[in-house]
Design a protein around this motif. Sequence first.
Motif, PDB file in Angstrom:
ATOM      1  N   MET A   1       0.913  -1.059   0.073  1.00 17.53           N
ATOM      2  CA  MET A   1       0.030   0.010  -0.032  1.00 17.53           C
ATOM      3  C   MET A   1       0.897   1.349  -0.057  1.00 17.53           C
ATOM      4  O   MET A   1       1.837   1.089   0.683  1.00 17.53           O
ATOM      5  N   LEU A   2       0.461   2.209  -0.868  1.00 21.93           N
ATOM      6  CA  LEU A   2       1.450   3.490  -0.673  1.00 21.93           C
ATOM      7  C   LEU A   2       1.171   4.235   0.402  1.00 21.93           C
ATOM      8  O   LEU A   2       0.045   4.181   1.037  1.00 21.93           O
ATOM      9  N   PRO A   3       2.231   4.964   0.940  1.00 19.25           N
ATOM     10  CA  PRO A   3       2.150   5.762   2.020  1.00 19.25           C
ATOM     11  C   PRO A   3       1.086   6.955   1.894  1.00 19.25           C
ATOM     12  O   PRO A   3       1.372   7.569   0.546  1.00 19.25           O
ATOM     13  N   THR A   4       0.590   7.393   2.783  1.00 20.96           N
ATOM     14  CA  THR A   4      -0.232   8.457   2.718  1.00 20.96           C
ATOM     15  C   THR A   4       0.530   9.889   3.239  1.00 20.96           C
ATOM     16  O   THR A   4       0.785   9.646   4.595  1.00 20.96           O
ATOM     17  N   PRO A   5       0.836  10.868   2.652  1.00 17.78           N
ATOM     18  CA  PRO A   5       1.631  12.008   3.317  1.00 17.78           C
ATOM     19  C   PRO A   5       1.026  12.507   4.492  1.00 17.78           C
ATOM     20  O   PRO A   5      -0.031  12.936   4.335  1.00 17.78           O
ATOM     21  N   GLN A   6       1.831  12.765   5.581  1.00 15.71           N
ATOM     22  CA  GLN A   6       1.264  13.324   6.667  1.00 15.71           C
ATOM     23  C   GLN A   6       1.938  14.773   6.923  1.00 15.71           C
ATOM     24  O   GLN A   6       2.857  15.028   7.465  1.00 15.71           O
ATOM     25  N   TRP A   7       1.206  15.746   6.135  1.00 19.34           N
ATOM     26  CA  TRP A   7       1.848  17.199   6.217  1.00 19.34           C
ATOM     27  C   TRP A   7       1.407  17.870   7.557  1.00 19.34           C
ATOM     28  O   TRP A   7       0.299  17.711   8.163  1.00 19.34           O
ATOM     29  N   PRO A   8       2.292  18.747   7.814  1.00 22.52           N
ATOM     30  CA  PRO A   8       2.165  19.505   9.090  1.00 22.52           C
ATOM     31  C   PRO A   8       0.873  20.490   8.634  1.00 22.52           C
ATOM     32  O   PRO A   8       0.557  20.768   7.374  1.00 22.52           O
ATOM     33  N   SER A   9       0.097  21.012   9.591  1.00 27.71           N
ATOM     34  CA  SER A   9      -1.035  22.014   9.411  1.00 27.71           C
ATOM     35  C   SER A   9      -0.370  23.039   8.649  1.00 27.71           C
ATOM     36  O   SER A   9       0.786  23.592   8.797  1.00 27.71           O
ATOM     37  N   GLU A  10      -1.337  23.817   8.014  1.00 28.59           N
ATOM     38  CA  GLU A  10      -0.943  25.261   7.502  1.00 28.59           C
ATOM     39  C   GLU A  10      -0.370  26.095   8.697  1.00 28.59           C
ATOM     40  O   GLU A  10       0.451  26.735   8.386  1.00 28.59           O
ATOM     41  N   ASP A  11      -0.830  26.247   9.713  1.00 30.73           N
ATOM     42  CA  ASP A  11      -0.583  27.167  11.045  1.00 30.73           C
ATOM     43  C   ASP A  11       0.868  26.435  11.400  1.00 30.73           C
ATOM     44  O   ASP A  11       1.791  27.575  11.547  1.00 30.73           O
ATOM     45  N   ASP A  12       1.031  25.349  11.564  1.00 34.40           N
ATOM     46  CA  ASP A  12       2.483  24.975  11.809  1.00 34.40           C
ATOM     47  C   ASP A  12       3.522  25.100  10.593  1.00 34.40           C
ATOM     48  O   ASP A  12       4.559  25.774  10.753  1.00 34.40           O
ATOM     49  N   GLY A  13       3.095  25.032   9.290  1.00 37.63           N
ATOM     50  CA  GLY A  13       3.837  25.367   8.159  1.00 37.63           C
ATOM     51  C   GLY A  13       4.355  26.658   8.133  1.00 37.63           C
ATOM     52  O   GLY A  13       5.327  27.316   7.884  1.00 37.63           O
ATOM     53  N   ARG A  14       3.234  27.554   8.710  1.00 31.66           N
ATOM     54  CA  ARG A  14       3.660  29.164   8.486  1.00 31.66           C
ATOM     55  C   ARG A  14       4.539  29.461   9.631  1.00 31.66           C
ATOM     56  O   ARG A  14       5.559  30.280   9.489  1.00 31.66           O
ATOM     57  N   ARG A  15       4.470  28.767  10.949  1.00 25.72           N
ATOM     58  CA  ARG A  15       5.303  29.142  11.818  1.00 25.72           C
ATOM     59  C   ARG A  15       6.641  28.685  11.791  1.00 25.72           C
ATOM     60  O   ARG A  15       7.743  29.247  11.938  1.00 25.72           O
ATOM     61  N   ILE A  16       7.108  27.407  11.048  1.00 25.53           N
ATOM     62  CA  ILE A  16       8.140  26.977  10.690  1.00 25.53           C
ATOM     63  C   ILE A  16       8.834  27.679  10.005  1.00 25.53           C
ATOM     64  O   ILE A  16      10.002  28.025   9.886  1.00 25.53           O
ATOM     65  N   TYR A  17       8.146  27.958   8.686  1.00 23.96           N
ATOM     66  CA  TYR A  17       8.869  28.835   7.814  1.00 23.96           C
ATOM     67  C   TYR A  17       9.009  30.187   8.264  1.00 23.96           C
ATOM     68  O   TYR A  17      10.361  30.715   7.890  1.00 23.96           O
ATOM     69  N   ALA A  18       8.306  30.860   8.943  1.00 22.44           N
ATOM     70  CA  ALA A  18       8.790  32.012   9.604  1.00 22.44           C
ATOM     71  C   ALA A  18       9.938  31.958  10.463  1.00 22.44           C
ATOM     72  O   ALA A  18      10.679  32.727  10.371  1.00 22.44           O
ATOM     73  N   GLU A  19      10.115  30.846  11.219  1.00 21.94           N
ATOM     74  CA  GLU A  19      11.406  30.841  11.937  1.00 21.94           C
ATOM     75  C   GLU A  19      12.587  30.778  11.062  1.00 21.94           C
ATOM     76  O   GLU A  19      13.573  31.299  11.138  1.00 21.94           O
ATOM     77  N   LEU A  20      12.368  29.872  10.067  1.00 22.78           N
ATOM     78  CA  LEU A  20      13.319  29.742   9.084  1.00 22.78           C
ATOM     79  C   LEU A  20      13.889  31.041   8.259  1.00 22.78           C
ATOM     80  O   LEU A  20      15.034  31.321   8.102  1.00 22.78           O
ATOM     81  N   MET A  21      12.969  31.804   8.184  1.00 23.25           N
ATOM     82  CA  MET A  21      13.192  33.254   7.519  1.00 23.25           C
ATOM     83  C   MET A  21      13.766  34.084   8.375  1.00 23.25           C
ATOM     84  O   MET A  21      14.605  34.876   8.102  1.00 23.25           O
ATOM     85  N   SER A  22      13.411  34.135   9.912  1.00 25.30           N
ATOM     86  CA  SER A  22      13.687  35.160  10.651  1.00 25.30           C
ATOM     87  C   SER A  22      14.773  34.619  11.259  1.00 25.30           C
ATOM     88  O   SER A  22      15.968  35.722  11.581  1.00 25.30           O
ATOM     89  N   VAL A  23      15.541  33.540  11.507  1.00 26.23           N
ATOM     90  CA  VAL A  23      16.741  33.084  12.319  1.00 26.23           C
ATOM     91  C   VAL A  23      17.601  32.316  11.373  1.00 26.23           C
ATOM     92  O   VAL A  23      18.668  32.381  11.565  1.00 26.23           O
ATOM     93  N   SER A  24      16.973  31.247  10.685  1.00 26.99           N
ATOM     94  CA  SER A  24      17.753  30.334   9.749  1.00 26.99           C
ATOM     95  C   SER A  24      18.927  29.739  10.741  1.00 26.99           C
ATOM     96  O   SER A  24      19.907  29.483  10.102  1.00 26.99           O
TER      97      SER A  24
END
Length: 201
Positions: free
Chosen positions: A1-24
Motif C-alpha cells: 500500500m502506498l504511504p499517505t503523506p502526513q503534512w504539517p498543518s498550515e498554521d504549523d507550516g507558517r510558523r516553521i517557515y517564519a522561523e526559517l526566514m527570521s533566524v535560519s
Amino acid sequence: MLPTPQWPSEDDGRRIYAELMSVSTLCAQNEFAVAYLQPVCDFLAREFSHTPEDVRHTAATEAVLNVIRHPERYDPTRLPIAAYLRMAARRDMLTLLARDGRRRAREIPLATVEEPSTGQNKRVEQADELVWSDPRIVAVVDSFTPSERITFELLRVGERQTHAYARALGWDEERPDLEVAVKRVKDRVKVRLVRAVGGRA
C-alpha cells in the motif's frame, strides 16, 4: 500500500517557515527538514510509484534543501508551503528522470518499441540489437517537446496510470477526454521513436 503523506498543518507550516526566514539557525533548518522531508517522500512515492526509491528520495531532499538554502524564493502569500514543496519536488523528479534518460540513451539497449495500433490493429516492433546510442534515437529524443520529454521519461520507467501522466503534464485530471489525450501524447512519442529507427508509420 502506498504511504499517505502526513503534512504539517498550515498554521504549523507558517510558523516553521517564519522561523526559517527570521533566524535560519541549524535548529530551524532541522525542524523544517524533519517536518517536511518524509511527507514529500511519501508524496513522490504515490506520484511516481514505478520510480526507484533512491531517485524519489533525491528529488525530495533537493526540494526541501532548496527551501532551506533559499527560503526567500517561496512566497507564502501565493500558496501553502506544502503545495509549494509538492510542485518543487515534482519538478525535481522530472529533471532527474530526464537527466537519467539522457545517460541511459548512451548505454542501454533499445527494448521493443510498439507503434500504436492502426485500423487493422497492426504493431511495429523494433529489433533488440538497436541501442539508445543510435544517433537516430538520440536525435529524436533531443528534439522532443517538453510534454513529449515528460511522457517519454514516464514511459521509460514503466508508468501506466493515466492520472500520473496528467499530473506530470500539468493537465486537469477531471477533463472528460483525459484518457484519450494521454493516449494521444504517448502514441505520438512511440511513433516518433519507431520512425527514427526506420519503422513504418
